[in-house]
Design an enzyme around this catalytic site. Structure first.
Site, PDB file in Angstrom:
ATOM      1  CB  VAL A  67     -22.929   1.186  26.818  1.00  0.00           C
ATOM      2  CG1 VAL A  67     -23.545  -0.169  27.188  1.00  0.00           C
ATOM      3  CG2 VAL A  67     -24.011   2.146  26.362  1.00  0.00           C
ATOM      4  N   PRO A  68     -20.260   1.144  29.462  1.00  0.00           N
ATOM      5  CG  PRO A  68     -19.739   1.702  31.661  1.00  0.00           C
ATOM      6  CD  PRO A  68     -20.578   2.123  30.497  1.00  0.00           C
ATOM      7  CG  HIS A  69     -19.450  -3.578  27.087  1.00  0.00           C
ATOM      8  ND1 HIS A  69     -19.506  -2.345  26.482  1.00  0.00           N
ATOM      9  CD2 HIS A  69     -18.774  -4.377  26.233  1.00  0.00           C
ATOM     10  CE1 HIS A  69     -18.902  -2.404  25.305  1.00  0.00           C
ATOM     11  NE2 HIS A  69     -18.452  -3.628  25.130  1.00  0.00           N
ATOM     12  CB  THR A  70     -16.048  -6.383  31.182  1.00  0.00           C
ATOM     13  OG1 THR A  70     -14.889  -7.185  30.937  1.00  0.00           O
ATOM     14  CG2 THR A  70     -16.629  -6.723  32.542  1.00  0.00           C
TER      15      THR A  70
END
Length: 157
Positions: A67-70
């Site tokens: 769950v890559p996020h920014t």
């Protein structure tokens, strides 16, 4: 909060074929840009922000999921997409296993509450082995959307 409240269905990539982790993230950011959810001139900055977050610790949470996020000022509302990597990729996951399902989240910096709610929603659904198994088998964006809808409605257990 439901998955379809923030997942951009036009940006779903059911057949990612990345060269690696960075390429997978870049392809998902590009899919959001191509669907009109991210400004094109910010694409590389958003990829860099996601990769910087990955430096703090892998968002590969195990069970074949990442769950890559920014948070980034280029967006004015929470948006996300789903990517499936049928061959699996090394994502430096917590369990050391390949990643097959990726859900990329990008939200405005001032919207911490929705960002955290979205992460909680995603995590809750991705802990469901049945949901993950169905997602891994999906071949089209339409199948992914239907699975997200069924998860939102509580029909996958």
């Amino acid at each position: 909060m439901n998955l379809l409240d923030f997942v951009c269905t036009d940006a779903i990539v059911p057949d990612l074929k990345p060269a690696g982790k960075e390429d997978a993230i870049a392809q998902l950011v590009a899919s959001l840009k191509n669907s009109g959810k991210l400004p094109g001139d910010e694409e590389s900055a958003i990829v860099a922000a996601v990769l910087k977050r990955e430096e703090l610790g892998s968002t590969g949470i195990g069970n074949g999921v990442a769950v890559p996020h920014t948070k980034h000022p280029a967006v004015d509302r929470l948006t996300a997409t789903v990517g499936l990597v049928h061959e699996g990729i090394d994502f430096a996951s917590l369990d050391g296993e390949p990643v097959y399902i990726m859900i990329l989240l990008v939200s405005p910096p001032e919207n911490t509450r929705d960002h955290l709610r979205a992460l909680e929603t995603v995590s809750r659904h991705l802990k469901n082995d049945t949901f993950c198994n169905f997602l891994k088998q999906a071949q089209t964006a339409e199948e992914v959307v239907e699975l997200l809808r069924e998860a939102d409605e509580g029909r996958i257990s």
